[in-house]
Write a protein that holds these residues in place. Sequence first.
Motif, PDB file in Angstrom:
ATOM      1  N   UNK A 283       0.830  -1.210   0.000  1.00 31.69           N
ATOM      2  CA  UNK A 283       0.000   0.000   0.000  1.00 31.69           C
ATOM      3  C   UNK A 283       0.861   1.254   0.000  1.00 31.69           C
ATOM      4  N   UNK A 284       1.975   1.214   0.701  1.00 30.75           N
ATOM      5  CA  UNK A 284       2.881   2.356   0.724  1.00 30.75           C
ATOM      6  C   UNK A 284       3.595   2.538  -0.610  1.00 30.75           C
ATOM      7  N   UNK A 285       3.826   1.420  -1.306  1.00 28.62           N
ATOM      8  CA  UNK A 285       4.603   1.476  -2.546  1.00 28.62           C
ATOM      9  C   UNK A 285       3.777   1.885  -3.752  1.00 28.62           C
ATOM     10  N   UNK A 286       2.471   1.629  -3.709  1.00 26.69           N
ATOM     11  CA  UNK A 286       1.640   1.931  -4.865  1.00 26.69           C
ATOM     12  C   UNK A 286       1.231   3.390  -4.858  1.00 26.69           C
ATOM     13  N   UNK A 287       1.590   4.152  -5.874  1.00 27.40           N
ATOM     14  CA  UNK A 287       1.165   5.544  -5.929  1.00 27.40           C
ATOM     15  C   UNK A 287      -0.322   5.637  -6.192  1.00 27.40           C
ATOM     16  N   UNK A 288      -0.980   6.533  -5.507  1.00 30.77           N
ATOM     17  CA  UNK A 288      -2.416   6.729  -5.709  1.00 30.77           C
ATOM     18  C   UNK A 288      -2.642   7.959  -6.569  1.00 30.77           C
ATOM     19  N   UNK A 289      -3.519   7.815  -7.539  1.00 33.64           N
ATOM     20  CA  UNK A 289      -3.825   8.935  -8.426  1.00 33.64           C
ATOM     21  C   UNK A 289      -4.853   9.879  -7.814  1.00 33.64           C
ATOM     22  N   UNK A 290      -5.446   9.458  -6.708  1.00 32.11           N
ATOM     23  CA  UNK A 290      -6.421  10.291  -6.020  1.00 32.11           C
ATOM     24  C   UNK A 290      -6.432   9.906  -4.550  1.00 32.11           C
ATOM     25  N   UNK A 291      -6.910  10.764  -3.651  1.00 32.55           N
ATOM     26  CA  UNK A 291      -6.954  10.410  -2.243  1.00 32.55           C
ATOM     27  C   UNK A 291      -7.820   9.187  -2.013  1.00 32.55           C
ATOM     28  N   UNK A 292      -7.489   8.420  -0.956  1.00 36.31           N
ATOM     29  CA  UNK A 292      -8.263   7.216  -0.664  1.00 36.31           C
ATOM     30  C   UNK A 292      -9.568   7.526   0.017  1.00 36.31           C
ATOM     31  N   UNK A 293      -9.760   8.737   0.465  1.00 32.76           N
ATOM     32  CA  UNK A 293     -11.088   9.170   0.935  1.00 32.76           C
ATOM     33  C   UNK A 293     -11.398   8.731   2.327  1.00 32.76           C
ATOM     34  N   UNK A 294     -12.675   8.917   2.705  1.00 32.82           N
ATOM     35  CA  UNK A 294     -13.128   8.642   4.062  1.00 32.82           C
ATOM     36  C   UNK A 294     -13.537   7.202   4.229  1.00 32.82           C
ATOM     37  N   UNK A 295     -14.322   6.940   5.309  1.00 34.92           N
ATOM     38  CA  UNK A 295     -14.671   5.581   5.649  1.00 34.92           C
ATOM     39  C   UNK A 295     -15.840   5.067   4.834  1.00 34.92           C
TER      40      UNK A 295
END
Length: 300
Positions: A283-295
């Motif tokens: 999870x730390x290594x994969x770049x996210x193209x957008x925020x992962x958001x709330x719950x």
Amino acid sequence: MTRASTPLAEALGHRTLVLDGGLGNQLTDQGCDLSGGLWSARVLAEDPAQVRAAHTAYARAGAEVLITASYQVGLEAFARHGYDRRRTTALLRDAVTLADGAARAVGHEVWVAASVGPYGATLADRSEYRGRYGLSVRELAAFHRPRIETLLEAGADVLALETVPDTDEALALLSVLAGTGARAWLSYTVAGDRTRAGQPLADAFALAAAAPEVIAVGVNCCAAADVLRALETAAAATSKPLLAYPNDTSGTADWPLDAWQRAGARMIGGCCGVGPARIAALADALPAAEPRGGGGRRSV
């Protein structure tokens, strides 16, 4: 179940999602007894709190897709162990409920994938790594239909048609889904450039290309070294998003994640031997193209 608005298929168009890791190895690490012919499904039946704890461990590690403990749950297999149809059907529903509970307990978005393991998994003799069970496509479809119908009724976000060893079983699974409007991924277990049954992967992946119910296709329960070639073959056969969750043979630090993503992987996680610590590193290594958001969960 309360649903949010974003489909999983839509999310795959924005970034690569993190799948969870191996359920069996995590249950073992929690002290569970997986002996006997039911494997992790034994824990589902006898100590469901441990299953939820395993799902929660992966969700807290950063997994955004949790795969249920229904991989080895089949009516015939459980009947051999004294479970009637009603009880086995209830366990399939319980598998989705437990993953859903874990999904709701963390502060980021999580989807629930209902595992539909291959026929061979219910035999507990490793025949899922050989395929060619001697059953027709129609017979395999009859085996899978009641469990798929139950899992769809239970409200999972997507079906994980996983560890599929040959094209006959893929055809059977897809025939059950045809016209249902369900959403599923199709994931083969492979050796080199072929299915475990020895068929060319190009032919295997082509089956998914024509199935509107399939939102992603890829490989799992295989050596990490076989992933990239398989993804490249899948990309040549279909424009659908790809996924990969191999076994732990060399450690996730040695997985060429960038290459997998360039090949089209939009869901990456681990299978046998991959635990929460490795999923956290992934999870730390994969770049996210957008925020992962709330719950909360999101639906297909």
